[in-house]
Design a protein around this motif. Structure first.
Motif, mmCIF file in Angstrom:
data_model
loop_
_atom_site.group_PDB
_atom_site.id
_atom_site.type_symbol
_atom_site.label_atom_id
_atom_site.label_comp_id
_atom_site.label_asym_id
_atom_site.label_seq_id
_atom_site.Cartn_x
_atom_site.Cartn_y
_atom_site.Cartn_z
ATOM 1 N N GLU A 1 8.161 90.329 28.719
ATOM 2 C CA GLU A 1 7.463 89.059 28.956
ATOM 3 C C GLU A 1 7.916 88.016 27.945
ATOM 4 O OE1 GLU A 1 3.217 89.523 29.320
ATOM 5 O OE2 GLU A 1 3.441 90.738 31.136
ATOM 6 N N PRO A 2 8.067 86.776 28.400
ATOM 7 C CA PRO A 2 8.536 85.734 27.489
ATOM 8 C C PRO A 2 7.497 85.425 26.413
ATOM 9 C CG PRO A 2 8.007 84.796 29.657
ATOM 10 C CD PRO A 2 7.854 86.277 29.773
ATOM 11 N N ARG B 1 6.566 93.154 21.202
ATOM 12 C CA ARG B 1 6.941 92.494 22.459
ATOM 13 C C ARG B 1 6.023 93.064 23.529
ATOM 14 N NH1 ARG B 1 12.127 96.131 24.575
ATOM 15 N NH2 ARG B 1 11.018 98.068 24.135
#
Lengths: 238, 320
Positions: free
Chosen positions: A237-238, A88
């Protein structure tokens, strides 16, 4: 290249390369996740590092020979992991300069750039957290712009405040707890990278991507208050 | 409650440590002599991994504030309870107001004081062990000081009858030791002569020894090249060799990663001998095999199981 070595009767070291390299480290984290997932019955702990992982096992209950065979099979089945593979990407707010980053102007002078340019270069990349070590929660980061390479302090500080963001040699990092250190302090995050009393004591994990996000002193104070009230404050963060 | 009236050298609350966070850089911590910790706990009827007090070289003076079954194990600190000698590796019934006095260790470095019910400081990340460098665990994350009061956990019943481990069954503590080692993981960074030097020489414990690591001095161990490796995981018992050729053995508080070549690792059952070594003593290293190390682990576990069984049978019929 997979090399299997021993560290004591209950530690198995699996080396996947012999350099500090994003692709090697991505494979280390891929294999670490697979060992945790698939060999959990035999493995007590997995410790990834730059180019190797350490697997802890009970040498009586989970004999060495069988474990070595399974780890080799697992490593062979994974093949090449993609270099950009982060588990991620997390965003760490940093207030640069001033009292919180007392060496920022000196870093600007040493690199022949403006303070704004230094902050821009430092906050641009997604850094790879190759491993955590040195002190609880300290991230060893890869990806510092070579333009920000500065010598370490001639006299290390004996106490660096927790949350300090620093540059030294060709490296950058964040100090989770008060510790001594010789890197130059360019800013501070209001977040606690390590809080032993939180349900999840560590904000960062090896294998994560990390981006520094510049914030104002006022935003630092506001975030520090939220952290004091119990929020961890980390954005993913997406 | 038990009160530390006058502190000795170094004392801290320890259990078997804080596993599971090594990948986040969290050292294991926990007792430097895990056999002695387990034995002391068994003697008072605790879980062998309960929290106890680790005393270093000189244990100081303690006062009990309640009647309590207690035990000592590890280094012999000429312990007395209200003036009467307490046998090393034994349990005893203390009364409210009793004074327990530990002097300088006659041999060995660390003794453990176990209390029935265990030292009841908060669990932090699954352990009560003190890791003072990060202020985690134990009593307020720090070493113990004069006037500290340690809470003791509740226990069901009075516990086993007081018992002393037979002298023949007491494991060795101090006076120099031979530690069995498994070579690696970076033994290929040393010359054949370097490895032969390491395995055939005595290495003296320097004053630079603590829970994090023991610096030794002796014949320099020859490396093939630079001592630096790419920083990689480090366990208690690992033997690092920096450019000086003088080995450093990592202890329970070892950082989780290190950048020096590791010539070998002390096997788990022998690591307690490091915890009992003190400055000036000579340590030797003997190469062993995985099979022999596993056998040593089995023997260590069998020894503790036998002690538990003997305590259980000696205590049969004891009433509160």
């Amino acid at each position: 290249m997979v090399r299997i070595l021993a560290q004591g009767e209950g530690g198995l070291v699996v080396e996947l390369g012999d350099a500090i390299d994003d692709a090697v480290n991505a494979r280390v984290h891929t294999l670490a996740a697979a060992v945790r997932d698939r060999l959990s019955a035999e493995v007590d702990e997995v410790v990834p590092s730059y180019r190797s992982l350490l697997i802890l096992h009970d040498p009586v209950g989970a004999p060495r020979a069988g474990l070595v065979r399974k780890v080799k099979e697992l490593a062979a089945s994974l093949g090449e992991a993609p270099v950009a593979g982060f588990s991620r990407v997390v965003r760490l707010p940093v207030c640069y300069g001033g009292a919180l980053g007392p060496d920022l102007e000196e870093v600007a002078r040493l690199t022949g750039r403006s303070v704004e340019a230094v902050v821009g270069l430092h906050a641009a990349p997604v850094y790879r957290i190759h491993l955590l070590g040195f002190t609880p929660g300290f991230p060893y980061l890869g990806g510092l712009d070579p333009a920000l390479t500065v010598p370490r302090l001639e006299v290390p500080r004996s106490r660096i405040p927790p949350g300090s963001v620093a540059i030294g040699g060709g490296q950058t990092g964040v100090y989770p707890i008060e510790s001594p250190g010789g890197w130059r302090l360019v800013g501070r995050t209001p977040l606690k990278l390590f809080d032993p009393l939180r349900p999840h004591p560590f904000l960062l994990a090896a294998g994560d991507g990390l981006r520094f996000v510049p914030i104002s002193p006022a935003a630092f104070e506001a975030a520090a208050e939220r952290v004091a009230a119990g929020e961890d404050g980390l954005e993913v963060e997406p | 409650m038990i009160v530390l009236v006058k502190a000795g050298l170094l004392a801290s609350v320890q259990d078997l440590g804080r596993p599971g966070f090594r990948d986040s850089g969290m050292p294991l911590a926990g007792a430097m002599d895990r056999t002695a910790l387990r034995a002391a706990n068994l003697l008072v009827g605790n879980d062998p991994g309960a929290a106890a007090v680790e005393l270093t070289l000189m244990g100081g003076s303690w006062r009990f504030e309640a009647d309590l079954l207690a035990a000592v194990a590890g280094a012999d600190m000429a312990t007395t309870l209200d003036g009467a000698p307490v046998a090393p590796w034994s349990s005893f019934q203390a009364r409210a107001g009793s004074t327990l006095l530990f002097k300088m260790a006659r041999s060995g470095a660390r003794a453990y004081l176990a209390l029935r019910g265990g030292v009841d400081v908060p669990l932090v990340m699954g352990s009560r062990s003190t890791y003072a460098r990060a202020g985690v665990g134990g009593l307020q994350g720090r070493l113990l000081m004069n006037g500290d009061r340690l809470p003791v956990g509740r226990a069901d019943g009075p516990g086993p009858a007081p018992l002393a481990v037979l002298p023949a069954e007491v494991p060795p503590c101090g006076g120099g030791a031979t530690l069995r080692v498994l070579l690696g993981p970076q033994d290929d960074r040393f010359t054949a002569e370097g490895i032969a030097t390491f395995l055939s020489s005595g290495y003296r414990v320097t004053p630079q020894n603590d829970r994090m690591g023991y610096r030794l001095e002796g014949p320099p161990i020859a490396l093939r090249g630079a001592p630096d490796i790419i920083t990689d995981p480090l366990l208690p018992g690992a033997i690092q060799v920096p450019g000086s050729g003088q080995p450093i053995i990592m202890g329970a508080d070892a950082q989780t990663t290190g950048g020096y070549a590791k010539i070998a690792a002390v096997i788990g059952p022998d690591l307690r001998l490091l915890g009992q070594a003190r400055a000036g003593e000579l340590l030797h290293f003997r190469r062993t095999t995985q099979a022999a190390a596993v056998q040593a682990v089995r023997e260590e576990r069998a020894g503790l199981a036998a002690l538990a069984a003997r305590i259980a049978s000696a205590g049969a019929g004891r009433k509160g």
